[in-house]
Design a protein around this motif. Structure first.
Motif, PDB file in Angstrom:
ATOM      1  N   THR A   6       0.739  -1.285   0.102  1.00  0.00           N
ATOM      2  CA  THR A   6      -0.058  -0.078   0.003  1.00  0.00           C
ATOM      3  C   THR A   6       1.011   1.223  -0.069  1.00  0.00           C
ATOM      4  O   THR A   6       0.540   2.278  -0.773  1.00  0.00           O
ATOM      5  CB  THR A   6      -1.003  -0.063   1.243  1.00  0.00           C
ATOM      6  OG1 THR A   6      -1.766   1.036   0.981  1.00  0.00           O
ATOM      7  CG2 THR A   6      -0.456   0.161   2.552  1.00  0.00           C
TER       8      THR A   6
ATOM      9  N   GLU B  33      -6.485  -2.295  -1.178  1.00  0.00           N
ATOM     10  CA  GLU B  33      -7.139  -3.193   0.056  1.00  0.00           C
ATOM     11  C   GLU B  33      -5.977  -4.129   0.368  1.00  0.00           C
ATOM     12  O   GLU B  33      -5.615  -4.525  -0.802  1.00  0.00           O
ATOM     13  CB  GLU B  33      -8.425  -3.763  -0.182  1.00  0.00           C
ATOM     14  CG  GLU B  33      -9.300  -2.441  -0.543  1.00  0.00           C
ATOM     15  CD  GLU B  33      -9.944  -2.022   0.745  1.00  0.00           C
ATOM     16  OE1 GLU B  33      -9.719  -2.229   1.794  1.00  0.00           O
ATOM     17  OE2 GLU B  33     -10.264  -0.647   0.434  1.00  0.00           O
TER      18      GLU B  33
ATOM     19  N   ARG C  92      -6.357  -7.216  -0.163  1.00  0.00           N
ATOM     20  CA  ARG C  92      -7.073  -8.361  -1.184  1.00  0.00           C
ATOM     21  C   ARG C  92      -6.062  -8.817  -2.119  1.00  0.00           C
ATOM     22  O   ARG C  92      -6.116  -8.864  -3.172  1.00  0.00           O
ATOM     23  CB  ARG C  92      -8.302  -7.666  -1.927  1.00  0.00           C
ATOM     24  CG  ARG C  92      -9.353  -7.420  -0.937  1.00  0.00           C
ATOM     25  CD  ARG C  92     -10.684  -7.032  -1.645  1.00  0.00           C
ATOM     26  NE  ARG C  92     -10.975  -7.762  -2.945  1.00  0.00           N
ATOM     27  CZ  ARG C  92     -11.563  -8.931  -2.758  1.00  0.00           C
ATOM     28  NH1 ARG C  92     -11.825  -9.694  -1.661  1.00  0.00           N
ATOM     29  NH2 ARG C  92     -11.827  -9.728  -3.810  1.00  0.00           N
TER      30      ARG C  92
ATOM     31  N   ASN D 117      -8.274  -5.158  -7.407  1.00  0.00           N
ATOM     32  CA  ASN D 117      -7.570  -4.351  -6.307  1.00  0.00           C
ATOM     33  C   ASN D 117      -5.937  -4.055  -6.876  1.00  0.00           C
ATOM     34  O   ASN D 117      -5.328  -3.891  -5.998  1.00  0.00           O
ATOM     35  CB  ASN D 117      -7.429  -5.549  -5.102  1.00  0.00           C
ATOM     36  CG  ASN D 117      -6.897  -4.776  -4.007  1.00  0.00           C
ATOM     37  OD1 ASN D 117      -7.347  -3.582  -3.677  1.00  0.00           O
ATOM     38  ND2 ASN D 117      -5.915  -5.130  -3.371  1.00  0.00           N
TER      39      ASN D 117
END
Ligand code: SIN
Ligand code: MN
Length: 290
Positions: free
Chosen positions: A117, A124, A126, A233
């Motif tokens: 991130t 996310e 994911r 994602n």
């Protein structure tokens, strides 16, 4: 269904699942045979240990080595993650970590999603790792350590460590690790290190806190990590080179279960070398269709 309700409950509770001896000796031998030649290449995608020649991690072999291209599409690796994330997946990162005998350095305590991130703007958690051991892993050759249940804490505060090893990582400080280990049971299960023969497989949540010590033993601990991300994602910026954080969000189509032994045909887009564009990086956010 590939995973039993008990396995899904264990994954939810602990943040990982371990499958000892999931690949056969013959399958692992085909992968292992490739590693020395890949590690010998003088390419940016081979990151060597700090001040040493031993390879710490080789990136993106699935784009230029046929056995690893098959592993990247292996149903025994891709399908459990697809089931846990409930979506088609693309390859965010592919690496063969060396942790070579006497030479392999530490991996500090971290969450993978922290790096994904902070650096790549993955929206996310994911995405997750699924690893296969190419060597036996024991208590001496630097097994991966987890803090069970730590994935439930979400994204933890981390600092960008550019100094400890040859590879930058967003790491978690000792005070927080102490609290997390205590919460997970302290000396009674607060840290686990799944050990098993070559061919064992490990899947773990991208927020699970993990680390490994250096390898002072005479035994290599080579392991392959597929970091698989739900297609919706996908990362939103290309701050890291493409061989580290992939930019092709095409869903993975699995090959047959016997693809390694059958030597199923695979495309190798980087067989003639890595394209120059793979080294280009940017801090711009990419446009995403609404
Ligand atoms: C990682 O956290 O990405 C690798 C850790 C290890 O191979 O020990
Ligand atoms: Mn990691």
């Amino acid at each position: 269904m590939l995973l039993s309700p008990d396995q899904k409950a264990a994954f939810d509770r602990d943040g990982y699942l371990f499958f000892p001896g999931h690949f056969s000796g013959a399958e692992i031998a085909l992968l292992n045979a490739e590693v020395p030649a890949l590690y010998a290449r003088r390419e940016a995608y081979n990151v060597r240990e700090k001040g040493r020649d031993a390879v710490r991690t080789n990136f993106a072999a699935h784009l230029y080595s046929a056995p690893f291209a098959r592993l990247a599409r292996h149903p025994r690796m891709v399908r459990p993650v697809q089931e846990l994330l409930g979506e088609k997946l693309y390859m965010h990162q592919f690496k063969i970590n060396g942790k070579m005998a006497f030479e392999g350095d530490v991996w500090q305590w971290h969450q993978d999603f922290g790096t994904w991130t902070n650096d790549d703007r993955m929206p996310e958690p994911r995405a997750m790792n699924i690893a296969v051991y190419l060597d036996d892993v024991n208590e001496f050759n630097g097994p991966l350590m987890f803090i069970p249940g730590s994935h439930k804490q979400g994204v933890l505060e981390a600092g960008h460590d550019l100094k400890t090893t040859s590879y930058p990582l967003w790491t978690i400080d000792n005070a927080l690790i102490t609290r997390l280990v205590e919460r997970a049971g302290g000396k009674n299960g607060g840290i686990v290190a799944p050990q098993g023969p070559a061919g064992s497989m490990l899947v773990f949540h991208s927020c699970l806190v993990h680390a490994s010590t250096s390898n002072l033993s005479p035994w290599n601990r080579v392991s392959v990590y597929l970091s698989l991300c739900a297609v919706s994602n996908h990362i939103r910026r290309f701050k890291r080179p493409e061989y580290i954080a992939h930019r092709d969000f095409t869903p993975i189509e699995c090959l047959g279960d016997d693809c390694l032994l059958r030597q199923s045909p695979v495309e190798l887009p980087w067989a003639q070398g890595m394209p120059a564009s793979a080294l280009q990086t940017s801090l711009e956010e990419i446009a995403v269709a609404a």
